[in-house]
Scaffold this motif. Sequence first.
Motif, short mmCIF file in Angstrom:
data_model
loop_
_atom_site.label_atom_id
_atom_site.label_comp_id
_atom_site.label_asym_id
_atom_site.label_seq_id
_atom_site.Cartn_x
_atom_site.Cartn_y
_atom_site.Cartn_z
N GLU A 67 0.84 -1.21 0.00
CA GLU A 67 0.00 0.00 0.00
C GLU A 67 0.87 1.25 0.00
OE1 GLU A 67 -3.12 2.18 2.98
OE2 GLU A 67 -3.27 0.00 2.79
N HIS A 68 1.92 1.25 0.83
CA HIS A 68 2.83 2.40 0.90
C HIS A 68 3.48 2.66 -0.47
CE1 HIS A 68 6.05 5.04 2.29
NE2 HIS A 68 6.86 4.29 1.58
N ALA A 69 3.82 1.60 -1.18
CA ALA A 69 4.47 1.73 -2.49
C ALA A 69 3.49 2.15 -3.59
CB ALA A 69 5.15 0.42 -2.86
N GLY A 70 2.19 2.15 -3.26
CA GLY A 70 1.19 2.56 -4.24
C GLY A 70 0.92 1.51 -5.29
N LEU A 71 1.09 0.25 -4.90
CA LEU A 71 0.90 -0.87 -5.82
C LEU A 71 -0.39 -1.60 -5.53
CD1 LEU A 71 4.47 -2.41 -5.48
CD2 LEU A 71 3.64 -1.01 -7.37
N SER A 72 -0.89 -2.27 -6.54
CA SER A 72 -1.96 -3.24 -6.29
C SER A 72 -1.26 -4.55 -5.95
CB SER A 72 -2.82 -3.42 -7.54
OG SER A 72 -2.09 -4.07 -8.57
N ALA A 73 -1.99 -5.46 -5.33
CA ALA A 73 -1.40 -6.77 -5.02
C ALA A 73 -0.97 -7.46 -6.30
CB ALA A 73 -2.41 -7.62 -4.25
N ARG A 74 -1.73 -7.29 -7.35
CA ARG A 74 -1.42 -7.90 -8.64
C ARG A 74 -0.10 -7.37 -9.20
NH1 ARG A 74 -5.56 -7.70 -13.76
NH2 ARG A 74 -4.79 -9.56 -14.78
N GLY A 85 18.17 5.99 3.35
CA GLY A 85 19.15 6.26 2.31
C GLY A 85 18.98 5.48 1.02
N ILE A 86 18.02 4.58 0.96
CA ILE A 86 17.79 3.84 -0.28
C ILE A 86 16.54 4.39 -0.92
CG2 ILE A 86 17.33 1.59 -1.33
CD1 ILE A 86 18.89 0.30 0.93
N GLU A 87 16.70 4.87 -2.13
CA GLU A 87 15.58 5.51 -2.84
C GLU A 87 14.51 4.48 -3.16
OE1 GLU A 87 14.82 7.85 -6.99
OE2 GLU A 87 16.72 8.15 -5.97
N ALA A 88 13.29 4.87 -2.94
CA ALA A 88 12.14 4.00 -3.19
C ALA A 88 11.93 3.78 -4.68
CB ALA A 88 10.88 4.57 -2.56
N ILE A 89 11.57 2.57 -5.02
CA ILE A 89 11.17 2.24 -6.39
C ILE A 89 9.65 2.27 -6.41
CG2 ILE A 89 11.19 0.47 -8.18
CD1 ILE A 89 13.76 -0.61 -6.83
N ARG A 90 9.09 3.12 -7.22
CA ARG A 90 7.64 3.24 -7.26
C ARG A 90 7.14 2.67 -8.57
NH1 ARG A 90 5.17 5.93 -3.02
NH2 ARG A 90 3.39 6.10 -4.38
N VAL A 91 6.62 1.46 -8.50
CA VAL A 91 6.18 0.77 -9.70
C VAL A 91 4.99 1.47 -10.34
CG1 VAL A 91 5.28 -1.42 -10.58
CG2 VAL A 91 7.09 -1.42 -8.88
N ASN A 92 4.18 2.15 -9.54
CA ASN A 92 3.01 2.80 -10.12
C ASN A 92 3.40 3.98 -11.01
OD1 ASN A 92 3.77 4.43 -7.97
ND2 ASN A 92 1.68 5.03 -7.49
#
Length: 125
Positions: free
Chosen positions: A13-20, A74-81
């Motif tokens: 949820e934090h990453a803005g992803l769907s479970a799929r 310090g590790i940049e987030a990868i935002r798949v959305n």
Amino acid sequence: MIKTIDRLMQFIEHAGLSARQFDLSIGASNGYTLRMRKNHASIGSDVIENIVKTYPQLNLIWLITGEGEMLNPGIEAIRVNKLPREKELEIERIVTAKIKERQEKELKELLKEVNKEIKKRNEKE
């Protein structure tokens, strides 16, 4: 008690992803995380390895124990959305094709079973 799968769902949820989207991103089968959550099941170590490789910003200690912060500092987030629209469409096309392939296979097997049953009944008559 909050389980690893519950913390994983928080991260998704934090990453803005769907479970799929998440399942596809880590190479898990479609519906994996939702099945694990529904069944209050444990996440396999092979899946955890894929999660850590794909999402290095996720704090493994937090995921497993709940201690510390969700994200490694310090590790940049990868935002798949934030994927380009053509990539999203490609992922959806692949998933749709896989679902269709699986449904066709299941229907063929069902048809074989029905034909066998009809043949058995005809032989008895």
